[in-house]
Enzyme design. Structure first.
Site, PDB file in Angstrom:
ATOM      1  N   SER A  16       0.830  -1.201   0.000  1.00 30.98           N
ATOM      2  CA  SER A  16       0.000   0.000   0.000  1.00 30.98           C
ATOM      3  C   SER A  16       0.874   1.265   0.000  1.00 30.98           C
ATOM      4  O   SER A  16       1.682   1.465  -0.895  1.00 30.98           O
ATOM      5  CB  SER A  16      -0.949  -0.039   1.197  1.00 30.98           C
ATOM      6  OG  SER A  16      -2.011   0.873   1.062  1.00 30.98           O
ATOM      7  N   ASP A  25      -6.068  -3.775  -2.056  1.00 31.00           N
ATOM      8  CA  ASP A  25      -4.962  -3.407  -1.175  1.00 31.00           C
ATOM      9  C   ASP A  25      -4.216  -4.626  -0.627  1.00 31.00           C
ATOM     10  O   ASP A  25      -4.808  -5.534  -0.051  1.00 31.00           O
ATOM     11  CB  ASP A  25      -5.544  -2.593  -0.011  1.00 31.00           C
ATOM     12  CG  ASP A  25      -4.499  -1.824   0.764  1.00 31.00           C
ATOM     13  OD1 ASP A  25      -3.495  -2.445   1.177  1.00 31.00           O
ATOM     14  OD2 ASP A  25      -4.689  -0.613   0.971  1.00 31.00           O
TER      15      ASP A  25
END
Length: 296
Positions: A38, A185
């Protein structure tokens, strides 16, 4: 001294990484291979592309985080339609502005695909919801999807890793079957992939330093859950923590800088300059204290 670095997710709290990187530079600790999830993948991609901490800070200082808000245009005229996109497209923002920004920044160093980065020097973690797998890019692309990793865009990999569920529409990857995989993610399955540079014998080629944007698990504050949105954020945060908490041993904690940045929402794109500066200072203080006793 040369070291490898692993950076956790954390959304806008990634400004704390800048403080850590400034201290590493002052201590003449040079990052070689880097990996991240991320927001950590964003920082790792800049480092692997040849930007130093001063370059990265300048880019983030000039950045208006709200520019990454890019819902479909129709939502401007029909606000309620964003919930339609949330239901059918699985997210509110397209994420194109984030990917385009990453592309333009990396292009300054002539970095476009993983072929432009020394082999093994950048690893990005994503979550494949369709296959139920944690995937490391570029390592797993050929095996899982039949995709040539050398031709895969770095900006696309990082955008996928930073695809916070529901906030961004998930990306799709074609695979070996006719069904495309839904990618979100990387923090969903491994928010802090400290294991990523272990070789097959479980040994390390050089010291590995992890930077985690949170307190240790023992110091985590209870979350207040007042509505469905609070519940989702708490659910996602718990899932992010679960895998990595079980993995990190007492010995490994000695190689992790914990940067206490609690109380700031990962997707709060409205944080002010004072908050950003505070995050940088917290990162610097955490790194200074840690490096005084780091055994390497």
């Amino acid at each position: 001294m040369k070291i490898d670095g692993v950076f956790s997710g954390g959304g806008v709290k990634a400004y704390g990484f800048l403080g850590v990187l400034e201290v590493l530079k002052s201590k003449e600790l040079k990052l070689e291979r880097v990996a991240g999830t991320s927001a950590g993948a964003i920082v790792a991609s800049f480092l692997a592309s040849g930007f130093d901490v001063d370059d990265i800070r300048l880019k983030l200082d000039e950045l208006d985080l709200k520019m990454f808000l890019d819902p479909p245009l129709i939502t401007k005229w029909l606000p309620f339609s964003k919930w339609v996109f949330l239901y059918f497209q699985l997210g509110i923002n397209k994420g194109d502005k984030l990917e385009n920004w990453l592309y333009s920044q990396l292009a300054e160093k002539n970095i476009y695909t993983f072929n432009d980065i020394p082999r093994g020097y950048l690893k990005v973690v994503i979550s494949d919801l369709s296959l139920g797998k944690l995937v490391v890019i570029p390592d797993d692309l050929e095996r899982v999807y039949g995709i040539n990793p050398l031709h895969f865009p770095v900006a696309k990999a990082v955008r996928m890793s930073a695809g916070f569920p529901y906030f961004f529409m998930p990306k799709k990857l074609p695979g070996k079957s006719n069904t495309k995989s839904i990618i979100v993610d990387g923090g969903l399955l491994s928010n802090f992939p400290l294991w990523i540079f272990d070789n097959q014998k479980g040994k390390q080629d050089r010291p590995i330093l992890g930077v985690k944007l949170s307190e240790t698990v023992e110091n985590t504050e209870p979350r207040r859950i007042r509505n469905a949105l609070d519940m989702f954020q708490a659910l996602f945060a718990t899932m992010k923590m679960a895998h990595d908490t079980r993995y990190i041993s007492t010995a490994q904690k000695r190689n992790i800088i914990f940067v206490p940045v609690e109380g700031i929402g990962a997707i709060n794109l409205s944080i002010n300059e004072a908050t950003k500066e505070n995050l940088i200072n917290i990162g610097m203080e955490s790194a200074e204290v840690f490096l005084q006793k780091w055994p390497k």
